[in-house]
Motif scaffolding. Sequence first.
Motif, PDB file in Angstrom:
ATOM      1  N   THR A   1      -8.977   5.595   6.302  1.00 55.45           N
ATOM      2  CA  THR A   1      -8.623   5.262   7.689  1.00 55.45           C
ATOM      3  C   THR A   1      -9.850   5.332   8.594  1.00 55.45           C
TER       4      THR A   1
ATOM      5  N   TYR B   1       0.848  -1.184   0.000  1.00 58.61           N
ATOM      6  CA  TYR B   1       0.000   0.000   0.000  1.00 58.61           C
ATOM      7  C   TYR B   1       0.889   1.242   0.000  1.00 58.61           C
TER       8      TYR B   1
ATOM      9  N   GLN C   1      -8.170  -0.036   6.653  1.00 57.85           N
ATOM     10  CA  GLN C   1      -6.775  -0.461   6.675  1.00 57.85           C
ATOM     11  C   GLN C   1      -6.595  -1.793   7.389  1.00 57.85           C
ATOM     12  N   HIS C   2      -7.621  -2.190   8.181  1.00 51.99           N
ATOM     13  CA  HIS C   2      -7.522  -3.456   8.918  1.00 51.99           C
ATOM     14  C   HIS C   2      -8.195  -4.610   8.165  1.00 51.99           C
ATOM     15  N   GLU C   3      -8.814  -4.319   7.023  1.00 49.53           N
ATOM     16  CA  GLU C   3      -9.552  -5.340   6.290  1.00 49.53           C
ATOM     17  C   GLU C   3      -8.633  -6.086   5.335  1.00 49.53           C
ATOM     18  N   ARG C   4      -8.058  -7.164   5.818  1.00 47.11           N
ATOM     19  CA  ARG C   4      -7.147  -7.929   4.972  1.00 47.11           C
ATOM     20  C   ARG C   4      -7.897  -8.702   3.878  1.00 47.11           C
TER      21      ARG C   4
ATOM     22  N   ASP D   1      -7.275  -7.657   0.271  1.00 42.41           N
ATOM     23  CA  ASP D   1      -5.969  -7.866  -0.363  1.00 42.41           C
ATOM     24  C   ASP D   1      -6.060  -8.798  -1.577  1.00 42.41           C
TER      25      ASP D   1
ATOM     26  N   THR E   1     -18.344  -6.450   4.183  1.00 41.98           N
ATOM     27  CA  THR E   1     -17.549  -6.776   5.357  1.00 41.98           C
ATOM     28  C   THR E   1     -18.398  -6.610   6.604  1.00 41.98           C
TER      29      THR E   1
ATOM     30  N   GLY F   1     -11.930   2.423   8.721  1.00 40.49           N
ATOM     31  CA  GLY F   1     -11.310   1.239   9.300  1.00 40.49           C
ATOM     32  C   GLY F   1     -10.900   0.208   8.270  1.00 40.49           C
TER      33      GLY F   1
END
Length: 564
Positions: A64, A56, A69-72, A75, A95, A67
């Motif tokens: 941000t 990234y 940035q925490h959602e893998r 990817d 999600t 939230g």
Amino acid sequence: MATRSPLLATEPDSGSVVYSLAATTPGSGLSVAQGALELVPIPLVVARLRAGRLDYENSNRAFTRAGLQHERAIDPLILSFLRTGHDRADVNWSTGEAVERRHYRLSFALIPNRPEPTAVVSFVDQTAEVRTEETLRREMTTDSLTGLPNRGGFTDALEAMIGEGAPRWAVLMVDLERFSRFNACLGSLTGDELLITVARRIKGALRGRDVLARTGGDEFGVLLTLDQNDHEADHVARRIREALATPFRLSDFELRVSCAIGIAFGYPAIGDAEDVIRHAQVAMKRSKSTKSAEAYQTRALDSAREEFAMETALRRAIENEQLHLVYQPILDLATGRVSGFEALARWTDEQGASCPPVRFIPVAEESGLIVPLGRWALDRAMQTLAGWDRQSGGHCGVSVAVNVSPIQFQRDSIPGMVERALAAAGLGGGRLKLELTESAIVADPDRIAGVLMALKELGTVIAMDDFGTGFSNLASLHSLPIDLLKIDRSFVTGMLTDRDQLAIVRAILGLSKALGMDTVAEGIETVELGQTLGALGCTYGQGYAYARPLDADAAYAFLVARNA
């Protein structure tokens, strides 16, 4: 000095984000300015594929705050896009769980002229739209009265079961009997109350994972997951019947509700939910006559299809006058002379195959075609009788009996129909005998009495057909203007060798004599049988001992020869 151009724009029709150029800094290649990202209110992230791994490069505050940035889980989606080499792509992504679940539209745009595959990814929040759509969908698939799934919701659940490839499952269709009468007599509000209560009772008879739906006015569907074998469906059907066995208290009434239940079993190879529902409905129709839960058999649907095909062909045959009448002689057992004929409908289809009345008459009754068929038969019989009169130079000396179906008796204006047929043929009412079954006569005695009195005013003779096979009310029989009783062939055929049947025939003859009625015995196969019936006091007889049903010309020839 850096030259800048717009980072992104939007397509007004689709709402998707279109990424074009970023900032160019001499000597450093193409990069995406953080300031440009922050100008965009929706979450954005810049990602690149470096040495086969996802990196990234940049993101904005909206990304941000959401939230993300925490959602893998995103990817793999980004990696997949970067590896395809496409310029643009869009995908739906969700999600979270239950009420916290968020729904996004992800738009990918490849940044050109980069040494490594790099993309800008935007996240358009579609949660509100998705939830609104889900709410509307729920409303569309939910029965507003009971809160259960409706036909659409039940079909969706069944399609999901089929899609999952469940190995064993079954569909039950439950139809309430007499509900239309309850609704008509007690009012729609009481009918609604009954449906709600029925739904609760059926729900209480099911397991937690079973699906109950209201699929029609008074029809319910049940989707079962089977653990052991097909007998589980029978157990559930029995529990439903037991749940409905206790009387329902509605207003000032206690009503007992019975039901018909049809069962269709599913299997992994089946592909159409509507087929399963239709199979269960075919079995349910059979259950109405057997009064027990019935499982679908392949032959049942084949029979239903044959009936529909026959209905279509019969309608065409009636419209094109492809049916014909035959006439079976009725003899006076005392003199041996022909006193009349019974007109019987026969049908030879377009392929030349003869279809017996026992097959096409029930189809005609169920479809309502019995009304035009009955009118045609009466008109044709009266015209034939008038033709015989012309051939004989006057009154030919006989009457003709025509059968009237109970369905036609309920739906048609019989006195008006008879009056028109007699007038068109130029005949008096005494030349016509109308044969009615017990079920037609005793179903609604008050109404029937009025109809029969109107027919008697026209001079017609009223006969009760197949007497002894139904549930005649003797008080009604005495009060109705019936002239003649026809003794069913089931009692006549074996009476010489069966004392019980002989006793029944004697009783019917005694009853008819006490009521001042004549009698006709059907199914006389031997001359000896006819002589015995005559000796016992039977007035008339018909059967193969005298003649089979004949066409109009042969019947007239038989009449002339027999009565010469």
